[in-house]
Write an enzyme that holds these catalytic residues in place. Structure first.
Site, mmCIF file in Angstrom:
data_model
loop_
_atom_site.group_PDB
_atom_site.id
_atom_site.type_symbol
_atom_site.label_atom_id
_atom_site.label_comp_id
_atom_site.label_asym_id
_atom_site.label_seq_id
_atom_site.Cartn_x
_atom_site.Cartn_y
_atom_site.Cartn_z
ATOM 1 N N LYS A 172 7.871 2.518 2.579
ATOM 2 C CA LYS A 172 6.460 2.101 2.668
ATOM 3 C C LYS A 172 6.070 2.130 4.141
ATOM 4 O O LYS A 172 6.912 1.940 5.020
ATOM 5 C CB LYS A 172 6.296 0.680 2.123
ATOM 6 C CG LYS A 172 4.880 0.346 1.732
ATOM 7 C CD LYS A 172 4.581 0.895 0.337
ATOM 8 C CE LYS A 172 3.311 0.361 -0.242
ATOM 9 N NZ LYS A 172 3.256 0.547 -1.690
HETATM 10 N N1 LIG Z 1 -3.110 3.429 -4.822
HETATM 11 C C1 LIG Z 1 -1.996 3.491 -5.515
HETATM 12 O O1 LIG Z 1 -1.630 4.547 -6.056
HETATM 13 C C2 LIG Z 1 -1.150 2.275 -5.701
HETATM 14 C C3 LIG Z 1 -1.566 1.024 -5.295
HETATM 15 N N2 LIG Z 1 -0.799 -0.070 -5.597
HETATM 16 C C4 LIG Z 1 -1.221 -1.405 -5.179
HETATM 17 O O2 LIG Z 1 -2.466 -1.721 -5.784
HETATM 18 C C5 LIG Z 1 -3.213 -2.595 -4.921
HETATM 19 C C6 LIG Z 1 -4.583 -2.006 -4.667
HETATM 20 O O3 LIG Z 1 -4.431 -0.726 -4.068
HETATM 21 P P1 LIG Z 1 -5.625 0.355 -4.041
HETATM 22 O O4 LIG Z 1 -6.514 0.121 -5.187
HETATM 23 O O5 LIG Z 1 -4.975 1.653 -3.854
HETATM 24 O O6 LIG Z 1 -6.350 -0.038 -2.704
HETATM 25 P P2 LIG Z 1 -7.883 0.234 -2.300
HETATM 26 O O7 LIG Z 1 -7.921 0.161 -0.831
HETATM 27 O O8 LIG Z 1 -8.394 1.443 -2.978
HETATM 28 O O9 LIG Z 1 -8.647 -1.011 -2.935
HETATM 29 C C7 LIG Z 1 -8.335 -2.331 -2.575
HETATM 30 C C8 LIG Z 1 -9.315 -3.255 -3.252
HETATM 31 O O10 LIG Z 1 -8.956 -4.607 -2.960
HETATM 32 C C9 LIG Z 1 -10.130 -5.285 -2.551
HETATM 33 N N3 LIG Z 1 -9.788 -6.438 -1.713
HETATM 34 C C10 LIG Z 1 -9.355 -6.450 -0.438
HETATM 35 N N4 LIG Z 1 -9.240 -7.715 -0.013
HETATM 36 C C11 LIG Z 1 -9.610 -8.513 -1.046
HETATM 37 C C12 LIG Z 1 -9.706 -9.893 -1.234
HETATM 38 N N5 LIG Z 1 -9.400 -10.736 -0.260
HETATM 39 N N6 LIG Z 1 -10.141 -10.366 -2.430
HETATM 40 C C13 LIG Z 1 -10.466 -9.521 -3.435
HETATM 41 N N7 LIG Z 1 -10.385 -8.190 -3.321
HETATM 42 C C14 LIG Z 1 -9.951 -7.698 -2.144
HETATM 43 C C15 LIG Z 1 -10.936 -4.244 -1.810
HETATM 44 O O11 LIG Z 1 -12.285 -4.637 -1.675
HETATM 45 C C16 LIG Z 1 -10.758 -3.076 -2.756
HETATM 46 O O12 LIG Z 1 -11.644 -3.187 -3.848
HETATM 47 C C17 LIG Z 1 -2.354 -2.773 -3.672
HETATM 48 O O13 LIG Z 1 -1.552 -3.931 -3.818
HETATM 49 C C18 LIG Z 1 -1.460 -1.543 -3.689
HETATM 50 O O14 LIG Z 1 -0.263 -1.735 -2.990
HETATM 51 C C19 LIG Z 1 0.359 0.029 -6.306
HETATM 52 C C20 LIG Z 1 0.812 1.232 -6.731
HETATM 53 C C21 LIG Z 1 0.167 2.468 -6.377
HETATM 54 O O1 LIG Z 2 2.704 7.356 -5.078
HETATM 55 C C1 LIG Z 2 3.610 6.980 -4.361
HETATM 56 O O2 LIG Z 2 4.457 7.721 -3.902
HETATM 57 C C2 LIG Z 2 3.788 5.513 -3.999
HETATM 58 C C3 LIG Z 2 2.693 4.606 -4.450
HETATM 59 C C4 LIG Z 2 2.943 3.242 -3.876
HETATM 60 O O3 LIG Z 2 2.873 3.059 -2.692
HETATM 61 C C5 LIG Z 2 3.302 2.144 -4.742
HETATM 62 O O4 LIG Z 2 3.668 2.368 -5.904
HETATM 63 O O5 LIG Z 2 3.251 0.979 -4.291
#
Ligand SMILES: NC(=O)C1=CN([C@@H]2O[C@H](COP(=O)(O)OP(=O)(O)OC[C@H]3O[C@@H](n4cnc5c(N)ncnc54)[C@H](O)[C@@H]3O)[C@@H](O)[C@H]2O)C=CC1
Ligand SMILES: O=C(O)CCC(=O)C(=O)O
Length: 411
Positions: free
Chosen positions: A102
């Protein structure tokens, strides 16, 4: 307890359940490599700004290390370490041939212009390009980063190593990204939820939902659940929280958030205090934003029957115990959100083979991986009489331990 302490605690419990040798346990816990780099850029106004970037490569026993890159003000070494460790167990749970890594940069992407973000990403890539690689460590998007960020990494890396689309996943489809990767984490969460609900004689359509986070993961979950007849009652993001007891109009909310930058001010709903989101009455609560948001303080207020961890480590161990005592079923992050890394694996395979898949095939294969992983976790839960979290950890840790021992330690 910080994220690293929490993750390590779960790992050690799994190690005990599996009766792992203490030396193997120690070797699995220590990261393979921790990278910290200084990234200075010229801002648009001509002033300098310095940021600290990290990449933690946790383990490569099962294959190239894999994991996202996060841009967020709270990025710090212990959290990146914890997230890298979680990636190792996650890749093993879903059974893709990867280890875990990460990375992240401590910055506030909302406060940087698109040009500043591009410069920062390119400088970060220059600093780590010789430590990542198509067969060593393959980054992907995470909070605060997206397909465009991956395109810049691809371009910068390719200046040093020749054109290398497989150096990142989650990139734009025009640059070799996989169809379906954008939605994959959210879609995987919904497949996981479907398997869990079916086990309890329930279906997606009959449940009400509350979601924290409306970015990549949260917005796809909301759309897919809505399409399948689920009632999404409340959603929060960094701008605020909105609620509609009769169910939010998700396509309209997506449009509003794209136009205004967040959910706040959405006309088809009432404003809600974001601190009260987790206490909302619902069947399924889905944290899909930050880590550590469910804690000893607020877990007792949770009224949902199921908590689905779409975010990484959203539930601290104290909250985990409180939820268990209340009879709330928690579907752990290293399974629930593994759809992202699973489709990242499909993307990497397509790049390495030079052959693109149809989106249907991507989604079919994702469903197959998610269903199989659920059954494997349940087998672990049955044989070790443990929670879904410990079933998932035991499954992931046992697979990594086996690969480590097979590879041996002879220098
Ligand atoms: N993007 C991916 O493929 C993956 C993401 N994740 C996890 O999913 C979670 C979200 O990731 P993404 O959607 O990709 O990020 P993103 O950056 O696209 O969205 C993050 C969201 O969280 C919100 N946020 C930030 N601070 C906040 C708070 N204090 N209260 C409420 N909402 C808040 C933002 O406004 C936004 O809507 C993270 O924990 C990430 O590690 C896990 C696996 C894969
Ligand atoms: O798509 C990936 O390789 C990793 C996504 C990721 O950062 C996660 O699953 O937390």
């Amino acid at each position: 307890m910080n994220a690293l302490e929490a993750t390590t605690r779960y790992f050690k419990r799994a190690s005990k359940l599996l009766a792992l040798d203490s030396k193997v346990e120690r070797s699995l816990l220590i990261p393979f490599r921790e990278i910290k780099v200084e990234c200075t850029i010229l801002k648009d106004d001509g002033t300098l700004a310095s940021f600290v970037g990290f990449r933690v490569q946790h383990d490569n026993a099962r294959g190239p290390m894999k994991g996202g890159i996060r841009y967020h003000p709270e990025v710090e070494p212990d959290e990146v370490n914890a997230l890298a460790q979680l990636m190792t167990w996650k890749a093993a749970v879903t059974n893709v041939p990867y280890g875990g890594a990460k990375g992240g940069i401590g910055c506030s992407p909302r406060d940087l212009s698109i040009h500043e973000l591009e410069r920062l990403t390119r400088v970060f890539t220059q600093k780590i390009h010789d430590l990542i690689g198509v067969h060593t460590d393959v980054p992907a998007p995470d909070m605060g980063t997206n397909a465009q960020t991956m395109a810049w990494i691809l371009d910068e890396y390719s200046k040093f190593h020749g054109y290398s689309p497989a150096i990142v996943t989650g990139k734009p489809v025009d640059l070799g990204g996989s169809l379906g990767r954008d939605a994959a984490t959210g879609r995987g969460v919904v497949y996981a939820l479907k398997a869990l609900l079916a086990d309890h004689g329930k279906s997606i359509a009959k449940q009400s939902y509350v979601i924290q986070g409306f970015g990549n993961v949260g917005s796809w979950i909301a759309q897919l659940v809505h399409e399948q007849g689920g009632k999404v009652k409340a959603i929060s993001d960094v701008t605020g929280a909105v609620k509609n007891e009769a169910g939010l109009d998700i396509p309209a909310l997506v449009k509003h958030a794209m136009e205004t930058g967040g959910v706040q001010g959405f006309q088809g709903a009432d404003a809600l205090n974001p601190n009260e989101l987790f206490a909302e009455d619902c069947d399924v609560l889905i944290p899909a934003a930050l880590g550590g948001v469910l804690n000893g303080e607020n877990a007792k207020d949770v009224r949902a029957k199921f908590v689905i961890e779409a975010a990484n480590h959203p539930t601290d161990p104290q909250a985990d115990e409180i939820l268990a005592q209340k009879g709330v079923i928690v579907l752990p992050d290293i399974y629930a959100n593994s759809g992202g890394v699973t489709v990242s694996y499909f993307e990497w395979v397509q790049n390495v083979q030079g052959f693109m898949w149809e989106e249907d095939k991507v989604n079919r294969e994702l469903l197959r991986y998610m269903t199989k992983a659920y059954l494997n976790i349940k087998e672990m839960c049955n044989s070790h009489s443990c929670s879904l979290r410990m079933g998932a950890f035991s499954l992931g840790v046992s697979r990594v331990a086996r690969a480590t021992m097979l590879r041996g330690w002879e220098a």
